[in-house]
Design an enzyme around this catalytic site. Structure first.
Site, PDB file in Angstrom:
ATOM      1  N   SER A 102     -10.209 108.503  35.697  1.00 32.17           N
ATOM      2  CA  SER A 102     -11.143 109.572  35.375  1.00 32.17           C
ATOM      3  C   SER A 102     -13.013 108.917  35.667  1.00 32.17           C
ATOM      4  O   SER A 102     -13.451 109.629  35.988  1.00 32.17           O
ATOM      5  CB  SER A 102     -11.238 109.747  33.614  1.00 32.17           C
ATOM      6  OG  SER A 102     -11.472 108.118  33.036  1.00 32.17           O
ATOM      7  N   ASP A 145     -18.061  98.863  22.680  1.00 30.12           N
ATOM      8  CA  ASP A 145     -17.067  99.642  22.078  1.00 30.12           C
ATOM      9  C   ASP A 145     -17.552 101.136  21.978  1.00 30.12           C
ATOM     10  O   ASP A 145     -18.106 101.544  22.021  1.00 30.12           O
ATOM     11  CB  ASP A 145     -17.238  99.090  20.487  1.00 30.12           C
ATOM     12  CG  ASP A 145     -16.199 100.040  19.502  1.00 30.12           C
ATOM     13  OD1 ASP A 145     -14.993 100.661  19.561  1.00 30.12           O
ATOM     14  OD2 ASP A 145     -17.193 100.950  18.440  1.00 30.12           O
ATOM     15  N   ASP A 166     -10.970 109.462  25.944  1.00 25.06           N
ATOM     16  CA  ASP A 166      -9.147 109.152  26.348  1.00 25.06           C
ATOM     17  C   ASP A 166      -9.030 108.280  25.508  1.00 25.06           C
ATOM     18  O   ASP A 166      -8.522 106.882  26.674  1.00 25.06           O
ATOM     19  CB  ASP A 166      -8.914 109.191  28.008  1.00 25.06           C
ATOM     20  CG  ASP A 166      -7.914 108.950  28.489  1.00 25.06           C
ATOM     21  OD1 ASP A 166      -6.969 109.389  27.719  1.00 25.06           O
ATOM     22  OD2 ASP A 166      -8.414 109.356  29.833  1.00 25.06           O
TER      23      ASP A 166
HETATM   24  C1  SAM Z   1      -5.640 105.563  28.026  1.00 22.35           C
HETATM   25  S1  SAM Z   1      -6.706 104.557  28.929  1.00 22.35           S
HETATM   26  C2  SAM Z   1      -8.116 105.353  29.652  1.00 22.35           C
HETATM   27  C3  SAM Z   1      -7.924 105.729  31.075  1.00 22.35           C
HETATM   28  C4  SAM Z   1      -8.699 106.679  31.971  1.00 22.35           C
HETATM   29  N1  SAM Z   1      -9.964 107.510  31.243  1.00 22.35           N
HETATM   30  C5  SAM Z   1      -8.184 107.241  32.902  1.00 22.35           C
HETATM   31  O1  SAM Z   1      -7.934 108.713  32.534  1.00 22.35           O
HETATM   32  O2  SAM Z   1      -7.915 106.943  34.044  1.00 22.35           O
HETATM   33  C6  SAM Z   1      -7.649 104.122  27.340  1.00 22.35           C
HETATM   34  C7  SAM Z   1      -8.622 102.695  27.815  1.00 22.35           C
HETATM   35  O3  SAM Z   1      -9.403 102.562  26.188  1.00 22.35           O
HETATM   36  C8  SAM Z   1      -9.444 101.576  26.127  1.00 22.35           C
HETATM   37  N2  SAM Z   1     -10.329 100.964  24.574  1.00 22.35           N
HETATM   38  C9  SAM Z   1      -9.621 101.966  24.035  1.00 22.35           C
HETATM   39  N3  SAM Z   1      -9.722 101.047  22.319  1.00 22.35           N
HETATM   40  C10 SAM Z   1     -11.274 101.152  22.821  1.00 22.35           C
HETATM   41  C11 SAM Z   1     -12.559 101.214  22.679  1.00 22.35           C
HETATM   42  N4  SAM Z   1     -12.634 101.712  21.225  1.00 22.35           N
HETATM   43  N5  SAM Z   1     -14.164 101.264  22.820  1.00 22.35           N
HETATM   44  C12 SAM Z   1     -13.718 101.101  23.964  1.00 22.35           C
HETATM   45  N6  SAM Z   1     -12.020 100.819  24.742  1.00 22.35           N
HETATM   46  C13 SAM Z   1     -11.597 101.111  24.819  1.00 22.35           C
HETATM   47  C14 SAM Z   1      -7.999 100.756  26.519  1.00 22.35           C
HETATM   48  O4  SAM Z   1      -8.768  98.960  26.750  1.00 22.35           O
HETATM   49  C15 SAM Z   1      -8.246 101.721  27.518  1.00 22.35           C
HETATM   50  O5  SAM Z   1      -7.754 101.257  29.053  1.00 22.35           O
END
Ligand code: SAM
Length: 281
Positions: A102, A145, A166
Site C-alpha cells: 500500500s 501507533d 489495514d
Molecule cells: C496487514 S499489514 C499491512 C499491509 C499493508 N497495508 C499493505 O497493503 O501492503 C498490518 C501492519 O500493521 C502493523 N500494525 C499492527 N498494529 C499496529 C499499530 N497499532 N500501529 C501501527 N502499526 C501496527 C503490523 O506490524 C503490520 O505490519
C-alpha cells in the site's frame, strides 16, 4: 502483540483486491487538483520480496497476483492496468519479484503537492519501510501507533485526506477498536475518505466492525467485498472487503469495474461479490 508479518501473505487474493481498490480511490481523489494528505496507518514494509522465504512458505501470492500477472497484456479496467503498471515499474529489470504494498502504491501515485505518512510499530516492518523509502518533507515514516497517529495527524492542513486502515486484526477487539477510531476521527474530520480493510474469516468478526460503524451514525459507507470460498477452499481467509467512508464519486465506477474483473479472473466467476452501501448518504 505484533507477531503478524505481511510478507507471509503478500500478493494473495485479498492484497489484489485491496491494492487495486486503494489505487482507484486515490485516483478518484486526484481528479481534483487540490493537494491530498494520505495516511497509511498500518503500512507494513512497503515493498514485498516474493522470493523471500516468508512469501514462499505458503506461496499465497498464487491466489492473487500470481494468477493475474499473466493477464497483464490483455484487456482490463483502468484500475487493474494502473496496478500492473506500478508493479512493472518496481520490476524494471523484467523480473517479477518485488511487489509494491500500500505505501509503495500511494507513494508512486502521489502528486507533487500531496503529502504521505506511513506508520508501522513492528521493528522489522519499520526497518523495511526505512530501507525502501527516503523520508522527506512530503513523506513521513513513523514508528508509531496507528491509533495515536489518527488522533495526532487529523484533520490535515490540506482539508482533503485519504486514510487507509489495514490492521492485522491479531486480537478480536480490533474490529470494534477500528470502528471506534474511525468514528472519533470522523468527528474531527468529517470529510476525510476513510478506507478500512477487513478479512472474511470463519468467525465472521467483520460483522462487529459493521455493527459498530452503523451505530456511529456515520453516513456514506460503501462496501466492496469478494468472497472466494469456492475457489480457495483450503484458505482460512476465504475473502476480504473494504469499507469506504465518503468514497470519491469519480472512483465508484472504477471500483465496480475492478471488482468485476478481479472476481471473474481470480475465481472463474465462482466468487460472491458485494458492491453497495453499508450505510447510504
Ligand atoms: C496487514 S499489514 C499491512 C499491509 C499493508 N497495508 C499493505 O497493503 O501492503 C498490518 C501492519 O500493521 C502493523 N500494525 C499492527 N498494529 C499496529 C499499530 N497499532 N500501529 C501501527 N502499526 C501496527 C503490523 O506490524 C503490520 O505490519
Amino acid at each position: 502483540m505484533l507477531s503478524y508479518q505481511h510478507s507471509y501473505h503478500a500478493g494473495n487474493h485479498a492484497d489484489a483486491l485491496k491494492h487495486v481498490i486503494l489505487g482507484d480511490i486515490a485516483a478518484g481523489m486526484f481528479n481534483k487538483d487540490a493537494p491530498v494528505f494520505m495516511l497509511d496507518a498500518f503500512a507494513s514494509r512497503g515493498i514485498y520480496d516474493l522470493n523471500a522465504p516468508e512469501a514462499q512458505k505458503n506461496s499465497e501470492f498464487e491466489t492473487g497476483i500470481g494468477k493475474l500477472w499473466p493477464l497483464r497484456h490483455g484487456p482490463c479496467p483502468v484500475g487493474i492496468k494502473r496496478w500492473f503498471a506500478l508493479i512493472a515499474a518496481e520490476n524494471s529489470d523484467g523480473s517479477f519479484t518485488r511487489l509494491p504494498g500500500s505505501t509503495a502504491l500511494l507513494h508512486a501515485m502521489a502528486r507533487e503537492a500531496d503529502r504521505l505518512a506511513a506508520c508501522d510499530l513492528h521493528p522489522q516492518e519499520f526497518d523495511g519501510l526505512r530501507m525502501a523509502f527516503q523520508a522527506s518533507r512530503r513523506f513521513s515514516l513513523l514508528k508509531r501507533d496507528a491509533f495515536e497517529a489518527l488522533k495526532a495527524l487529523l484533520p490535515p492542513k490540506e482539508k482533503r485526506g485519504l486514510i487507509f486502515l489495514d490492521p492485522s486484526y491479531e486480537v478480536k477487539e480490533e474490529y470494534r477498536l477500528i470502528a471506534k477510531a474511525v468514528a472519533e476521527a470522523h468527528r474531527r474530520f468529517a470529510t476525510g475518505v476513510y478506507v478500512i480493510w477487513y478479512p472474511l474469516l470463519p468467525a465472521e468478526r467483520h460483522l462487529d466492525l459493521f455493527k459498530e460503524l452503523k451505530r456511529s451514525g456515520i453516513r456514506k459507507i460503501l462496501r466492496v467485498e469478494l468472497d472466494c470460498a469456492d475457489s480457495f477452499p483450503d484458505m482460512q481467509m476465504h475473502g476480504s472487503g473494504m469499507l469506504i467512508v465518503n468514497p470519491p464519486w469519480h472512483a465508484e465506477q472504477a471500483m465496480q469495474a475492478s471488482l468485476e474483473w478481479i472476481s471473474e479472473k481470480l475465481t472463474d466467476g465462482k466468487g460472491h461479490k458485494h458492491f453497495g452501501w453499508l450505510v447510504p448518504e
